[in-house]
Design an enzyme around this catalytic site. Structure first.
Site, PDB file in Angstrom:
ATOM      1  N   HIS A 166     -42.978 -57.465  26.838  1.00  0.00           N
ATOM      2  CA  HIS A 166     -43.221 -56.129  27.398  1.00  0.00           C
ATOM      3  C   HIS A 166     -42.148 -55.149  26.889  1.00  0.00           C
ATOM      4  O   HIS A 166     -41.349 -54.625  27.675  1.00  0.00           O
ATOM      5  CB  HIS A 166     -43.163 -56.258  28.924  1.00  0.00           C
ATOM      6  CG  HIS A 166     -43.674 -55.087  29.692  1.00  0.00           C
ATOM      7  ND1 HIS A 166     -43.135 -53.832  29.607  1.00  0.00           N
ATOM      8  CD2 HIS A 166     -44.664 -54.996  30.603  1.00  0.00           C
ATOM      9  CE1 HIS A 166     -43.778 -53.010  30.416  1.00  0.00           C
ATOM     10  NE2 HIS A 166     -44.716 -53.686  31.016  1.00  0.00           N
ATOM     11  N   GLU A 270     -46.423 -53.370  23.871  1.00  0.00           N
ATOM     12  CA  GLU A 270     -46.265 -54.766  24.252  1.00  0.00           C
ATOM     13  C   GLU A 270     -47.207 -55.650  23.448  1.00  0.00           C
ATOM     14  O   GLU A 270     -48.365 -55.272  23.230  1.00  0.00           O
ATOM     15  CB  GLU A 270     -46.569 -54.889  25.748  1.00  0.00           C
ATOM     16  CG  GLU A 270     -45.735 -53.939  26.611  1.00  0.00           C
ATOM     17  CD  GLU A 270     -46.428 -53.528  27.899  1.00  0.00           C
ATOM     18  OE1 GLU A 270     -46.360 -52.354  28.273  1.00  0.00           O
ATOM     19  OE2 GLU A 270     -47.049 -54.398  28.520  1.00  0.00           O
TER      20      GLU A 270
HETATM   21  O1  TA6 Z   1     -47.068 -51.951  30.809  1.00  0.00           O
HETATM   22  C1  TA6 Z   1     -48.191 -52.182  31.515  1.00  0.00           C
HETATM   23  C2  TA6 Z   1     -47.890 -52.347  33.004  1.00  0.00           C
HETATM   24  O2  TA6 Z   1     -48.730 -53.338  33.537  1.00  0.00           O
HETATM   25  C3  TA6 Z   1     -48.060 -51.011  33.716  1.00  0.00           C
HETATM   26  O3  TA6 Z   1     -49.262 -50.992  34.465  1.00  0.00           O
HETATM   27  C4  TA6 Z   1     -46.817 -50.892  34.604  1.00  0.00           C
HETATM   28  O4  TA6 Z   1     -47.049 -51.478  35.855  1.00  0.00           O
HETATM   29  C5  TA6 Z   1     -45.793 -51.646  33.766  1.00  0.00           C
HETATM   30  O5  TA6 Z   1     -46.524 -52.770  33.261  1.00  0.00           O
HETATM   31  C6  TA6 Z   1     -44.512 -51.995  34.475  1.00  0.00           C
HETATM   32  O6  TA6 Z   1     -44.745 -53.008  35.443  1.00  0.00           O
HETATM   33  P1  TA6 Z   1     -43.484 -53.462  36.338  1.00  0.00           P
HETATM   34  O7  TA6 Z   1     -43.998 -54.562  37.210  1.00  0.00           O
HETATM   35  O8  TA6 Z   1     -42.398 -53.926  35.406  1.00  0.00           O
HETATM   36  O9  TA6 Z   1     -43.055 -52.229  37.097  1.00  0.00           O
END
Ligand code: TA6
Length: 297
Positions: A166, A270
């Site tokens: 990510h 990601e």
């Molecule tokens: O990057 C995609 C995602 O699923 C977004 O929807 C957002 O929630 C992000 O990840 C960050 O998630 P987190 O749980 O780290 O706040």
């Protein structure tokens, strides 16, 4: 514990263990070209990659929290065995669990590398009843950072999982940034009731919250910084899907570990296995990852 790690995992000019933020142990990798990287045992989390030009390529929130059980906001969180929401905690438990430091060294190509691993625990088994061994190899090379993730099914039953790197990329100005390589790729728009669309832009620019899962994307993507005349290429390996995310104004305000205006200085691209989870038979192994390379444009 840190002093013992410092003694065991020290390689002059290549790798050293230090006490990082929140008192958490971390490994600093040094390249021969002045580059460096930092990997926390917490989450197997890369938080910094400075290339030989001295440029920090990863975004790390100034409000990131470094404590057990909390994912670090920025760098390269590892989402495993689940991406996003679901029966497990958001993005799975790997990013909030301490990984084991197994090795530091220099590859035959001269890259500085660190190897970390994660296996099941009573806590993980309570969430996800499967025995496994995940391995992360981070390689710091000339103007490149390699992330190689393996998952071995050490159980006697098959299991399936999703996985994602990510990655939060640092950009000095989001209005001068773009993501390239996704034209013609179908995506699920998380902000439009998960409806499917097809990307029609050569370069994705950002003027609003963006949260899209691209299915079976090309293996080479890019994060373009027009202001600095540079691009970070992403060569993904056995990770068919890609996610593009910027929280923009309102979501940024709602995130406690993220500054209200930090959306202006980051973009997540990601690399992932989301649409078709990996099915691993007992004894089976998955290998995937991404190689990030900086170049001028
Ligand atoms: O990057 C995609 C995602 O699923 C977004 O929807 C957002 O929630 C992000 O990840 C960050 O998630 P987190 O749980 O780290 O706040």
């Amino acid at each position: 514990m840190i002093s013992e790690l410092q003694e065991r995992f020290y390689l002059a000019g290549t790798a050293s263990v230090f006490e990082g933020a929140g008192g958490l142990p971390a490994v600093q990798l040094q390249g021969t070209d002045g580059s460096s990287a930092v990997v926390y045992l917490h989450g197997g989390h890369v938080t910094s990659w400075v290339d030989s030009s001295g440029h920090q390529n990863l975004f790390l929130s100034e409000q990131a929290v470094f404590q057990p059980g909390k994912a670090i906001r920025g760098g390269i969180p590892i989402c495993f065995p689940q991406f996003g929401a679901g029966p497990l905690p958001q993005h799975g438990f790997a990013r909030t669990t301490d990984w084991q430091l197994d090795h530091v060294g220099r590859t035959h190509d001269g890259d500085a590398e660190v190897l970390l691993s994660l296996t099941e625990s009573p806590q993980s088994l309570a969430l996800w009843p499967h025995r496994f061994r995940a391995e992360l190899r981070v390689c710091l090379g000339a103007r490149a950072l390699g992330l190689h993730l393996g998952v071995l099914n050490t159980d006697d039953q098959a299991f399936s999982f999703q996985v994602a790197l990510h990655t939060y990329f640092s950009v000095p100005d989001i209005s001068q940034a773009a993501v390239e390589g996704l034209r013609g790729v179908a995506f699920v728009d998380s902000l439009r009731d998960d409806q499917r669309f097809v990307e029609d832009r050569d370069e994705i620019e950002f003027q609003a919250e963006t949260d899209r899962i691209y299915a079976s994307a090309p293996d080479r993507l890019g994060v373009v910084d027009r202001a600095a005349g540079r691009v970070v290429s992403i060569d993904k390996l056995n990770m068919p899907d890609a996610v593009v995310w910027n929280p923009w104004v309102e979501k940024a305000k709602r995130m406690e570990d993220f500054g209200d205006t930090e959306y202006l200085r980051m973009v997540c691209v990601e690399t992932a296995v989301i649409e078709n989870p990996i099915e691993l038979e007992s004894g089976g192994r998955y290998q995937g990852g991404a190689v990030l390379t900086v170049s001028s444009r």
